[in-house]
Design a protein around this motif. Structure first.
Motif, mmCIF file in Angstrom:
data_model
loop_
_atom_site.group_PDB
_atom_site.id
_atom_site.type_symbol
_atom_site.label_atom_id
_atom_site.label_comp_id
_atom_site.label_asym_id
_atom_site.label_seq_id
_atom_site.Cartn_x
_atom_site.Cartn_y
_atom_site.Cartn_z
ATOM 1 N N GLY A 25 64.929 28.849 -24.402
ATOM 2 C CA GLY A 25 65.866 29.394 -23.420
ATOM 3 C C GLY A 25 66.680 30.542 -23.979
ATOM 4 O O GLY A 25 66.916 31.546 -23.295
ATOM 5 N N GLY A 26 67.109 30.407 -25.242
ATOM 6 C CA GLY A 26 67.860 31.502 -25.858
ATOM 7 C C GLY A 26 67.023 32.753 -26.032
ATOM 8 O O GLY A 26 67.499 33.878 -25.787
ATOM 9 N N LEU A 27 65.774 32.591 -26.455
ATOM 10 C CA LEU A 27 64.886 33.745 -26.604
ATOM 11 C C LEU A 27 64.629 34.421 -25.260
ATOM 12 O O LEU A 27 64.633 35.659 -25.153
ATOM 13 N N LEU A 28 64.412 33.609 -24.203
ATOM 14 C CA LEU A 28 64.180 34.189 -22.886
ATOM 15 C C LEU A 28 65.423 34.892 -22.359
ATOM 16 O O LEU A 28 65.338 35.991 -21.798
ATOM 17 N N ALA A 29 66.585 34.271 -22.542
ATOM 18 C CA ALA A 29 67.823 34.859 -22.025
ATOM 19 C C ALA A 29 68.105 36.204 -22.686
ATOM 20 O O ALA A 29 68.352 37.217 -22.010
ATOM 21 N N LEU A 30 68.072 36.228 -24.024
ATOM 22 C CA LEU A 30 68.331 37.489 -24.725
ATOM 23 C C LEU A 30 67.218 38.500 -24.488
ATOM 24 O O LEU A 30 67.472 39.707 -24.373
ATOM 25 N N GLY A 31 65.980 38.004 -24.417
ATOM 26 C CA GLY A 31 64.856 38.917 -24.204
ATOM 27 C C GLY A 31 64.918 39.595 -22.854
ATOM 28 O O GLY A 31 64.673 40.802 -22.745
ATOM 29 N N VAL A 32 65.234 38.835 -21.799
ATOM 30 C CA VAL A 32 65.343 39.427 -20.466
ATOM 31 C C VAL A 32 66.445 40.484 -20.445
ATOM 32 O O VAL A 32 66.289 41.555 -19.836
ATOM 33 N N CYS A 33 67.557 40.193 -21.104
ATOM 34 C CA CYS A 33 68.703 41.113 -21.063
ATOM 35 C C CYS A 33 68.545 42.318 -21.992
ATOM 36 O O CYS A 33 69.065 43.397 -21.681
ATOM 37 N N CYS A 34 67.845 42.142 -23.126
ATOM 38 C CA CYS A 34 67.852 43.191 -24.150
ATOM 39 C C CYS A 34 66.477 43.788 -24.428
ATOM 40 O O CYS A 34 66.403 44.821 -25.107
ATOM 41 N N VAL A 35 65.395 43.169 -23.944
ATOM 42 C CA VAL A 35 64.060 43.715 -24.157
ATOM 43 C C VAL A 35 63.504 44.286 -22.869
ATOM 44 O O VAL A 35 63.072 45.447 -22.819
ATOM 45 N N LEU A 36 63.533 43.492 -21.804
ATOM 46 C CA LEU A 36 62.967 43.955 -20.536
ATOM 47 C C LEU A 36 63.791 45.064 -19.900
ATOM 48 O O LEU A 36 63.297 45.753 -19.002
ATOM 49 N N THR A 37 65.019 45.252 -20.346
ATOM 50 C CA THR A 37 65.827 46.366 -19.843
ATOM 51 C C THR A 37 65.515 47.678 -20.550
ATOM 52 O O THR A 37 66.097 48.711 -20.196
ATOM 53 N N GLY A 38 64.626 47.638 -21.553
ATOM 54 C CA GLY A 38 64.248 48.866 -22.242
ATOM 55 C C GLY A 38 65.401 49.432 -23.073
ATOM 56 O O GLY A 38 66.215 48.686 -23.639
ATOM 57 N N PRO A 39 65.527 50.753 -23.123
ATOM 58 C CA PRO A 39 66.575 51.365 -23.948
ATOM 59 C C PRO A 39 67.972 51.296 -23.333
ATOM 60 O O PRO A 39 68.919 51.803 -23.929
ATOM 61 N N LEU A 40 68.119 50.680 -22.149
ATOM 62 C CA LEU A 40 69.437 50.633 -21.509
ATOM 63 C C LEU A 40 70.454 49.853 -22.323
ATOM 64 O O LEU A 40 71.656 50.135 -22.266
ATOM 65 N N THR A 41 69.993 48.859 -23.084
ATOM 66 C CA THR A 41 70.893 48.037 -23.899
ATOM 67 C C THR A 41 70.712 48.308 -25.390
ATOM 68 O O THR A 41 70.996 47.449 -26.222
ATOM 69 N N GLN A 42 70.264 49.499 -25.725
ATOM 70 C CA GLN A 42 69.991 49.816 -27.128
ATOM 71 C C GLN A 42 71.244 49.801 -27.978
ATOM 72 O O GLN A 42 71.192 49.552 -29.183
ATOM 73 N N SER A 43 72.400 50.054 -27.379
ATOM 74 C CA SER A 43 73.655 50.066 -28.138
ATOM 75 C C SER A 43 74.015 48.690 -28.674
ATOM 76 O O SER A 43 74.845 48.582 -29.584
ATOM 77 N N LEU A 44 73.414 47.625 -28.137
ATOM 78 C CA LEU A 44 73.714 46.269 -28.579
ATOM 79 C C LEU A 44 72.697 45.742 -29.589
ATOM 80 O O LEU A 44 72.727 44.558 -29.930
ATOM 81 N N ASP A 45 71.804 46.598 -30.058
ATOM 82 C CA ASP A 45 70.732 46.139 -30.947
ATOM 83 C C ASP A 45 71.259 45.527 -32.240
ATOM 84 O O ASP A 45 70.643 44.607 -32.789
#
Length: 401
Positions: free
Chosen positions: A319-339
């Protein structure tokens, strides 16, 4: 519309509309089905192909031609163009295997195929955020691509009976839907419509396999039923979804993943009335394991009942991997500042899942190897589901004063 104008009931008109829509979708799907480019009985040694380059889920490459989608393979050293690029290719005929492209010429800029291109962006994001075996694990959970999943990881999952955690299905769709609905509710946006749209995007990125389509349709039917105040029984919804998928693509009936998905959910639903409270967390998954055991024994030669106990232990990490992945991977570079924050967190969760699998595989008992049955395994699974339903009904009648 004609039937409704002629005086047919609204229920009959809606049924006819559903059949008409299914026929239309079936026609569209038939046109996009992978076809053979060769029509002559005497197959040539080489053939020229024209179409748009595609990169499907799992890393499969194809050409989108006027005649349909053709699976292809590139010769070593031949650079693949970006998805959506119009190309002219010279391919070598290899019989039943996909044609081998030996020469490739681009004829224009890349357009369309945005799902393919976004999938490549997400794959690059995964490689930038995590490293080692955790990258293959994250690709399997978010993109349905198990090509980079190392063999020891798959072996440990089979040993612990948790291979279903890596095969995207209703479990993952439910977790993603819950994450999206909660996030949209916190943002004050309309939850159900946006969640449904984003869920369709997730399923498209993950390859749109029958288990994902089954779970997504189930979620949409459940949400629509609650909104309209006409919620139907879970087994009824499952039957409607099965009929819809079979109308759209009859070959789903022979797909092992689809069979396991539908049988597992039916066994889960049939066993749910047998327990209440905390016991439901074990009894319901036990129904799914019992229902899928004949199919699993026939297809894989083994059944691991310990997966009932191990799955809840690993679900927080998944669940943690899916939650973070949906928010930070599937959004592409939009959340790159949080890498700087999300990357180490994903690495820890992925490494924790893999380490837990290694330790659990070392202590669990060996999987069962039941003998093959003289009956078709799907028929035996149906009999198990029927027995669970009869047991549930008997207990319910016995408890009713």
């Amino acid at each position: 519309l004609v039937a409704r104008a002629a005086g047919a009931s609204a229920v009959a008109a809606r049924g006819l509309a559903c059949l008409a829509a299914s026929a239309l979708v079936s026609e569209v799907r038939q046109r996009s089905r992978p076809v053979s480019p060769f029509v002559s009985p005497r197959r040539p040694a080489a053939v020229r192909l024209t179409g748009r380059w595609r990169r499907l889920s799992g890393g499969t490459e194809a050409l989108q031609t006027h005649g349909g989608l053709i699976d292809v393979q590139r010769a070593s050293g031949l650079q693949a163009p970006a998805p959506g690029t119009p190309v002219k290719a010279l391919a070598r005929d290899r019989g039943a295997r996909p044609p081998l492209i030996v020469s490739l010429q681009t004829t224009g800029p890349a357009t369309g195929a945005w799902i393919d291109r976004w999938r490549l962006v997400c794959a690059a994001r995964i490689r930038a955020l995590v490293r080692g075996p955790a990258a293959g694990l994250l690709s399997a959970l978010l993109l349905g691509d198990r090509s980079d999943l190392e063999r020891p990881v798959q072996r440990h999952c089979r040993q612990t009976g948790t291979m279903h955690l890596l095969a995207l299905s209703g479990l993952h769709v439910g977790v993603v839907a819950l994450i999206l609905s909660r996030a949209l509710a916190l943002a004050g946006w309309p939850g159900a419509p946006l969640t449904g749209a984003l869920l369709v995007v997730f399923v498209s990125l993950a390859g749109g396999r029958p288990p994902l389509l089954r779970a997504t349709q189930g979620w949409l039917l459940l949400t629509w039923g609650r909104h309209a105040g006409r919620e139907s029984g879970a087994l009824h919804r499952l039957g409607v979804i099965a009929a819809t998928l079979l109308i759209i693509d009859p070959s789903v009936a022979h797909d092992l993943g689809a069979q396991l998905s539908f049988v597992a959910v039916a066994g889960l639903l049939a066993a749910m009335p047998l327990a209440r409270g905390a016991a439901l967390a074990l009894v319901a998954p036990a129904g799914a394991v019992l229902a899928t055991a004949p199919l699993a024994a026939h297809a894989f030669g083994q059944v691991q009942p310990m997966g009932i106990l191990i799955t809840p232990l690993l679900m927080p990490l998944v669940g943690g991997l899916l939650a973070l992945g949906v928010c930070c991977v599937l959004t592409g570079p939009l959340t790159q500042s949080l890498d700087a924050l999300t990357g180490p967190t994903l690495q820890v969760l992925g490494d924790g899942f893999l380490a837990a699998q290694v330790r659990l595989a070392a202590v669990v008992t060996e999987p069962l190897h039941p003998p093959s049955l003289p009956l078709p395994p799907l028929l035996v699974s149906a009999a198990v589901i029927g027995a669970l339903l009869m047991l549930s009904r008997g207990l319910r009648e016995h408890s009713t004063p």
